[in-house]
Design a protein around this motif. Sequence first.
Motif, mmCIF file in Angstrom:
data_model
loop_
_atom_site.group_PDB
_atom_site.id
_atom_site.type_symbol
_atom_site.label_atom_id
_atom_site.label_comp_id
_atom_site.label_asym_id
_atom_site.label_seq_id
_atom_site.Cartn_x
_atom_site.Cartn_y
_atom_site.Cartn_z
ATOM 1 N N ASP A 110 2.806 36.721 18.477
ATOM 2 C CA ASP A 110 3.520 35.976 17.432
ATOM 3 C C ASP A 110 2.613 35.553 16.281
ATOM 4 O OD1 ASP A 110 5.808 36.223 18.924
ATOM 5 O OD2 ASP A 110 5.990 34.097 19.401
ATOM 6 N N GLU A 111 1.558 34.857 16.583
ATOM 7 C CA GLU A 111 0.650 34.365 15.532
ATOM 8 C C GLU A 111 0.010 35.512 14.766
ATOM 9 O OE1 GLU A 111 -0.271 31.549 13.876
ATOM 10 O OE2 GLU A 111 1.547 30.884 14.884
ATOM 11 N N TRP A 112 -0.364 36.554 15.483
ATOM 12 C CA TRP A 112 -0.978 37.711 14.840
ATOM 13 C C TRP A 112 -0.018 38.314 13.822
ATOM 14 C CZ3 TRP A 112 0.209 43.077 15.435
ATOM 15 C CH2 TRP A 112 -0.708 43.933 14.831
ATOM 16 N N PHE A 113 1.249 38.544 14.221
ATOM 17 C CA PHE A 113 2.234 39.081 13.294
ATOM 18 C C PHE A 113 2.440 38.143 12.104
ATOM 19 C CE2 PHE A 113 3.781 42.118 16.510
ATOM 20 C CZ PHE A 113 3.951 43.230 15.705
ATOM 21 N N ASN A 114 2.498 36.859 12.356
ATOM 22 C CA ASN A 114 2.735 35.897 11.275
ATOM 23 C C ASN A 114 1.605 35.857 10.260
ATOM 24 O OD1 ASN A 114 5.261 35.147 12.192
ATOM 25 N ND2 ASN A 114 4.459 33.516 13.473
ATOM 26 N N ALA A 151 8.741 40.583 13.131
ATOM 27 C CA ALA A 151 8.644 42.036 13.114
ATOM 28 C C ALA A 151 8.237 42.587 14.464
ATOM 29 C CB ALA A 151 7.600 42.451 12.074
ATOM 30 N N HIS A 152 8.200 41.771 15.467
ATOM 31 C CA HIS A 152 7.616 42.201 16.726
ATOM 32 C C HIS A 152 8.595 42.151 17.882
ATOM 33 C CE1 HIS A 152 7.306 37.856 16.666
ATOM 34 N NE2 HIS A 152 7.331 37.918 17.964
ATOM 35 N N ASP A 153 8.119 42.617 19.008
ATOM 36 C CA ASP A 153 8.875 42.627 20.245
ATOM 37 C C ASP A 153 8.848 41.226 20.841
ATOM 38 O OD1 ASP A 153 9.827 42.948 22.802
ATOM 39 O OD2 ASP A 153 8.524 44.627 23.294
#
Length: 108
Positions: free
Chosen positions: A26-30, A17-19
Amino acid sequence: MMRIVLILLLLCTPALAHDPGHPELDEWFNRLASGRWLCCSFTDGFAVSDVDWESKDGHYRVRLENNGIDVPDEALITEPNRAGRTMVWPLRFDGQILILCFMPGSMG
């Protein structure tokens, strides 16, 4: 309810869902989760323009496909928004748009 979850597991694929220009997120979005789901596990998230969402009396509403949709309280992501922009993770199911996750931005 279990039937819906099983269908979602079979039909939906993981999404980013990220840029891609910010791999440090990456890890934060996951790991992002609302009271409903892990956000990136079932559907694509995307940024929402400031004119396409609002907050009133502690509740949120987002406009998707020219429809105003109330964000369920349990879909709200309550941790700080490291992406900075408002994002929504909708899921189309049985002719409806369901909001799995919503992360407000700064409205600025």
